[in-house]
Write a protein that holds these residues in place. Structure first.
Motif, PDB file in Angstrom:
ATOM      1  N   ARG A 123       0.638  -1.445  -0.193  1.00 30.96           N
ATOM      2  CA  ARG A 123       0.273  -0.347  -0.306  1.00 30.96           C
ATOM      3  C   ARG A 123       0.505   1.061   0.227  1.00 30.96           C
ATOM      4  N   CYS A 124       1.969   0.686   0.514  1.00 30.62           N
ATOM      5  CA  CYS A 124       2.599   2.453   0.864  1.00 30.62           C
ATOM      6  C   CYS A 124       3.791   2.982  -0.319  1.00 30.62           C
ATOM      7  N   LEU A 125       3.255   4.072  -0.941  1.00 33.02           N
ATOM      8  CA  LEU A 125       3.737   4.444  -2.275  1.00 33.02           C
ATOM      9  C   LEU A 125       5.130   5.061  -2.577  1.00 33.02           C
ATOM     10  N   ALA A 126       5.781   5.603  -0.919  1.00 27.47           N
ATOM     11  CA  ALA A 126       7.028   6.004  -0.634  1.00 27.47           C
ATOM     12  C   ALA A 126       7.384   7.129  -1.484  1.00 27.47           C
ATOM     13  N   CYS A 127       6.416   7.612  -0.602  1.00 28.10           N
ATOM     14  CA  CYS A 127       6.545   9.105  -1.344  1.00 28.10           C
ATOM     15  C   CYS A 127       7.107  10.340  -0.250  1.00 28.10           C
ATOM     16  N   ALA A 128       6.491   9.646   0.865  1.00 26.57           N
ATOM     17  CA  ALA A 128       7.533  10.240   2.628  1.00 26.57           C
ATOM     18  C   ALA A 128       6.688  11.568   2.446  1.00 26.57           C
ATOM     19  N   ASN A 129       5.489  11.896   2.299  1.00 26.70           N
ATOM     20  CA  ASN A 129       4.665  12.514   2.869  1.00 26.70           C
ATOM     21  C   ASN A 129       4.326  12.624   4.445  1.00 26.70           C
ATOM     22  N   CYS A 130       4.718  11.269   4.837  1.00 27.71           N
ATOM     23  CA  CYS A 130       4.807  10.647   6.092  1.00 27.71           C
ATOM     24  C   CYS A 130       5.889  11.632   7.480  1.00 27.71           C
ATOM     25  N   THR A 131       6.490  11.642   6.371  1.00 30.18           N
ATOM     26  CA  THR A 131       8.170  11.950   7.132  1.00 30.18           C
ATOM     27  C   THR A 131       7.912  13.336   6.995  1.00 30.18           C
ATOM     28  N   LEU A 132       7.525  14.485   6.203  1.00 27.23           N
ATOM     29  CA  LEU A 132       8.245  15.740   6.198  1.00 27.23           C
ATOM     30  C   LEU A 132       6.772  16.153   7.135  1.00 27.23           C
ATOM     31  N   VAL A 133       5.832  15.696   7.148  1.00 23.69           N
ATOM     32  CA  VAL A 133       4.506  16.000   7.777  1.00 23.69           C
ATOM     33  C   VAL A 133       5.142  16.121  10.046  1.00 23.69           C
ATOM     34  N   CYS A 134       5.464  15.025   9.648  1.00 23.88           N
ATOM     35  CA  CYS A 134       6.129  14.476  11.847  1.00 23.88           C
ATOM     36  C   CYS A 134       6.533  15.672  12.427  1.00 23.88           C
ATOM     37  N   PRO A 135       5.967  15.833  12.860  1.00 26.06           N
ATOM     38  CA  PRO A 135       7.557  17.197  13.879  1.00 26.06           C
ATOM     39  C   PRO A 135       7.838  16.508  14.686  1.00 26.06           C
ATOM     40  N   THR A 136       8.547  15.205  14.244  1.00 20.96           N
ATOM     41  CA  THR A 136       9.477  15.230  15.140  1.00 20.96           C
ATOM     42  C   THR A 136      10.818  14.837  13.624  1.00 20.96           C
ATOM     43  N   CYS A 137      10.461  13.938  12.861  1.00 19.63           N
ATOM     44  CA  CYS A 137      11.081  13.613  11.692  1.00 19.63           C
ATOM     45  C   CYS A 137      12.350  14.995  11.309  1.00 19.63           C
ATOM     46  N   PHE A 138      13.998  13.795  11.561  1.00 14.43           N
ATOM     47  CA  PHE A 138      14.705  14.996  11.569  1.00 14.43           C
ATOM     48  C   PHE A 138      15.742  14.933  10.527  1.00 14.43           C
ATOM     49  N   CYS A 139      14.827  14.128   9.208  1.00 22.35           N
ATOM     50  CA  CYS A 139      16.576  14.061   8.131  1.00 22.35           C
ATOM     51  C   CYS A 139      16.467  15.080   7.364  1.00 22.35           C
ATOM     52  N   ALA A 140      17.541  15.406   6.628  1.00 17.48           N
ATOM     53  CA  ALA A 140      18.170  16.621   5.559  1.00 17.48           C
ATOM     54  C   ALA A 140      19.225  15.732   4.983  1.00 17.48           C
ATOM     55  N   THR A 141      19.290  16.771   3.323  1.00 13.78           N
ATOM     56  CA  THR A 141      20.358  16.080   2.718  1.00 13.78           C
ATOM     57  C   THR A 141      21.225  17.823   2.955  1.00 13.78           C
ATOM     58  N   VAL A 142      22.048  17.273   2.218  1.00 10.58           N
ATOM     59  CA  VAL A 142      22.400  18.241   2.283  1.00 10.58           C
ATOM     60  C   VAL A 142      23.074  18.654   0.450  1.00 10.58           C
ATOM     61  N   GLN A 143      23.319  20.009  -0.020  1.00 11.04           N
ATOM     62  CA  GLN A 143      23.612  19.989  -1.099  1.00 11.04           C
ATOM     63  C   GLN A 143      24.808  20.719  -1.667  1.00 11.04           C
ATOM     64  N   ASP A 144      25.216  21.053  -2.142  1.00 15.77           N
ATOM     65  CA  ASP A 144      26.268  21.470  -2.946  1.00 15.77           C
ATOM     66  C   ASP A 144      25.767  22.840  -4.376  1.00 15.77           C
ATOM     67  N   VAL A 145      25.373  23.262  -4.134  1.00 19.31           N
ATOM     68  CA  VAL A 145      25.355  23.802  -5.573  1.00 19.31           C
ATOM     69  C   VAL A 145      26.015  24.909  -6.085  1.00 19.31           C
ATOM     70  N   THR A 146      26.816  25.530  -7.596  1.00 21.53           N
ATOM     71  CA  THR A 146      27.275  25.656  -7.621  1.00 21.53           C
ATOM     72  C   THR A 146      26.902  26.446  -8.984  1.00 21.53           C
ATOM     73  N   ASP A 147      27.395  27.481  -9.867  1.00 27.80           N
ATOM     74  CA  ASP A 147      27.210  28.066 -10.810  1.00 27.80           C
ATOM     75  C   ASP A 147      27.989  27.269 -11.891  1.00 27.80           C
ATOM     76  N   LEU A 148      26.977  28.318 -12.932  1.00 29.00           N
ATOM     77  CA  LEU A 148      27.568  27.944 -14.413  1.00 29.00           C
ATOM     78  C   LEU A 148      29.503  27.863 -14.104  1.00 29.00           C
ATOM     79  N   ALA A 149      29.829  29.584 -13.674  1.00 29.03           N
ATOM     80  CA  ALA A 149      31.534  29.929 -14.437  1.00 29.03           C
ATOM     81  C   ALA A 149      31.747  29.450 -12.942  1.00 29.03           C
ATOM     82  N   GLY A 150      31.600  28.020 -11.933  1.00 22.50           N
ATOM     83  CA  GLY A 150      32.841  28.184 -10.944  1.00 22.50           C
ATOM     84  C   GLY A 150      33.137  28.953 -10.252  1.00 22.50           C
ATOM     85  N   GLU A 151      32.434  30.114 -10.097  1.00 15.83           N
ATOM     86  CA  GLU A 151      32.610  30.972  -9.506  1.00 15.83           C
ATOM     87  C   GLU A 151      32.274  31.417  -8.188  1.00 15.83           C
TER      88      GLU A 151
END
Ligand code: SF4
Ligand code: SF4
Ligand code: SF4
Lengths: 263, 380
Positions: B263-291
């Motif tokens: 039944r589970c859609l693995a959609c993640a709604n449950c975790t994002l609405v949960c007030p205690t769930c604390f998982c995060a990911t860190v993304q590094d983003v760069t601009d095109l010029a590498g500046e």
């Protein structure tokens, strides 16, 4: 300290509507930065000046629908260090892959006065069915933010931040109220890959699945929810058979529903 | 020490909000958002929207208008205070290329001191849990610390249980017991519409003194307590917590995991609405010029493949393993890790699950037995 040589970019078109490559031109505020950072060496939609290959990065739009396309894509691959296919056509065959469910000769006979002049393949297929692809960027059309992200990731030798999880993640991060839960609007978001920024749910519409199936798409479960909301199997088949009709998870979901309908 | 409970008449509630603003807080309170209760900064005269209520159940939410004119007759919406303390997206820092080196620039600016008005008991318990996670261990999260340190909490005791609530069985509500500056209970007795106001800190006491609120008196205090008790008694849903940790730990191969995964859609709604769930990911983003580069922290979920991507592949490829990870972490391993369950019984994951999966029902199904391939469980 700028790079020694500007990387060369080429944009190629196969069977498509041009919407995806126009996303690059649509990067209004970023366009100067793009032009400053990259040598746009081959992009007929933008400029008639063409510099020969090889190219550091090729963006390929469109699906393969003719014998000529099927040959040309190999030449593009040979000329490209990185090849990124962009859009639903290039990554899943596009809306024109609806032909894959019928006999294409019926269509050509219906549309053209002299169908024998039409040299087309029986099926519309994604680029990755023909040549190795370094990255597939989904969407109909692609998101310009993701396009810039992918280009900058390849040019900076890092992995693109392009997630494969659901559209729901984007809804929740931006605080858009779920239309499926709060207003019983059928939504494909729970089986669709993120990327659009939850555009339709933010405007009270269900997701149309433009970015194709997410990882681990559980279409059976979503079908049950839609049917509980009153959707028929035929409605669901139509929902899956749009821009990404031949993406495997959507293709199989629709085929399963079709089989149920006509046992 | 007996606390001096006061009464604030309905017509004086806006004065409380204005007093908080004058005390230097940006006041954030519930608003009838776009089809669901949300939270937003209070501007203007502090008057609150009246008459909103909700209907909730597995996979279903309806915001509705009633003519009772109550200000807090709704249960938790999809949003929680988590988004203010642990924002969905936060730039940790950015870097700008300078000649042969680079300069580090600050990330998202810290907000002003804030007052949260309308924190329910479950959400107060959730904030306490996130305090343990982000502030309690060897590594303190600097952005959480900054956002959390001055928060003035005006709790609101629940007097009506939402359709997905089960805080009473988790021991977190519906009445707050600690961790607030002020705790209100909304009462309507005949024509009188008022709030009992219990101070929970010196700051709370100071605000009440400034408002000059009179004592509530034993009758109103008793009415407030019985309103909470009636709410607790009316809560239809419950989680049986006796031996729950061991039950889940010992049933890793229970057939119910496969069933829920269908039944589970693995959609993640449950975790994002949960007030205690604390998982995060860190993304590094760069601009095109590498500046320029930025490091951004965004909410993640154990339901995404990327979350468990180690050494070239995801170690939790199936939805079965992801749902099991979520539920066993929340209800079992959390206890080992943080000394508390990760669930406060707010019911958000039940309401906002597009497939209508109910964590209490899943736990009950595992308790009910069935084949196990690990150590047999005692049944709790
Ligand atoms: S609106 Fe659609 S995409 Fe958004 S959370 Fe709901 S089901 Fe998911
Ligand atoms: S697990 Fe569900 S009920 Fe428990 S705190 Fe999280 S969202 Fe609320
Ligand atoms: S339990 Fe529900 S909300 Fe959570 S991932 Fe599964 S389908 Fe989505």
């Amino acid at each position: 300290m700028a790079r020694l040589r500007k990387p060369k970019l080429a944009v190629w078109k196969f069977s498509s509507c041009d919407g995806c490559q126009l996303s690059l031109l649509d990067c209004e505020s970023e366009l100067l930065a793009v032009a400053g950072a990259i040598d746009i060496a081959n992009f007929p939609e933008a400029s008639r000046a063409v510099t020969g290959g090889p190219y550091d990065l090729s963006l390929v739009e469109g699906s393969i629908t003719t014998p000529h396309d099927a040959e040309r894509i190999h030449r593009v691959r040979r000329l490209s260090r990185f090849l990124v296919s962009i859009g639903a056509c290039a990554t899943a065959g596009g809306i024109q892959a609806l032909r894959n469910f019928k006999d294409v000769r019926d269509f050509t006979a219906m549309v053209y006065a002299r169908p024998e002049y039409i040299d087309t393949l029986a099926r519309s297929t994604p680029i990755a069915d023909h040549v190795p692809v370094d990255f597939e960027l989904r969407g109909c059309p692609i998101s310009k933010a993701q396009l810039l992200e992918v280009a900058s990731a390849f040019l900076n030798s890092r992995r693109p931040n392009v997630p494969t999880y659901s559209v729901c993640m984007e809804c929740k991060r931006k605080g858009a109220t779920c239309v499926l839960v709060a207003s019983t609007t059928p939504c494909l978001g729970p089986v669709t890959q993120a990327g659009c920024g939850a555009l339709c749910p933010s405007y009270h519409r269900g997701c149309y699945g433009c970015f194709g199936p997410m990882e681990n798409a559980n279409t059976d479960s979503l079908n049950q929810r839609w049917q509980a909301l009153g959707a028929s199997a035929a409605d669901l088949v139509l929902a899956y058979r749009t821009f990404n009709a031949c993406a495997p998870a959507f293709r199989d979901a629709a085929a399963g529903l079709d089989a149920e309908r006509r046992p | 020490m007996a606390v001096d409970v006061r009464v604030i008449e309905r017509s004086d509630l806006s004065a409380l909000l204005v007093a908080l603003r004058e005390a230097g807080y940006e006041v954030i309170a519930p608003v009838p958002g776009d089809g669901s209760i949300d939270y937003d900064v209070v501007t203007g005269d502090g008057e609150r929207p009246a008459g909103f209520s909700d209907e909730q159940g597995p996979g279903a939410y309806r915001l509705k208008m009633c003519d009772h004119e109550l200000l807090f007759d709704f249960a938790a919406g999809a949003s929680s205070w988590k988004k203010f303390l642990f924002p969905p997206s936060l730039t940790l820092f950015s870097a700008q290329r300078r000649q042969r080196s680079f300069e580090v620039l600050p990330g998202t600016a810290d907000p002003p001191p804030r007052a949260f008005l309308g924190v329910r008991a479950c959400d107060l318990a959730a904030i306490d849990i996130q305090d343990k996670i982000f502030l309690g261990g060897a590594f303190v999260d600097p952005s959480y610390r900054q956002r959390r340190k001055d928060v003035f909490i005006v709790a609101v005791n629940c007097t009506r249980a939402g359709g997905s609530c089960f805080c009473a069985s988790m021991g977190t509500g519906p009445r707050v017991s600690a961790g607030f500056d002020l705790a209100l209970t909304e009462l309507k007795i005949g024509e009188r519409h008022c709030f009992t106001a219990e101070p929970g800190s010196d700051r709370g006491e100071a605000v009440l003194a400034r408002l000059g609120s009179p004592p509530a008196g034993p009758a109103l205090e008793a009415e407030a307590r019985s309103a909470s008790a009636r709410c607790a008694a009316s809560m239809a849903r419950q989680m049986v917590t006796d031996g729950l940790r061991d039950l889940l730990v010992q049933n890793q191969e229970h057939p119910r995991w496969r069933d829920v995964a269908s039944r589970c859609l693995a959609c993640a709604n449950c975790t994002l609405v949960c007030p205690t769930c604390f998982c995060a990911t860190v993304q590094d983003v760069t601009d095109l010029a590498g500046e320029r580069a930025e490091r951004i922290r965004v909410w993640d979920s154990c339901f995404s493949a990327e979350h468990s991507h180690l050494h070239g592949a995801s170690v939790r490829r199936t939805t079965r393993s992801r749902y099991r990870q979520w539920m066993t972490h929340k209800l079992a391993y959390w206890i080992d890790q943080f000394g508390t369950s990760g669930c406060v019984g707010c019911g958000r994951c039940i309401t906002w699950c597009p497939a209508g999966i109910d964590i209490t029902e899943e736990a009950a199904a595992i308790r009910a037995g069935g084949a196990t391939t690990t150590a047999p469980n005692s049944g709790g």
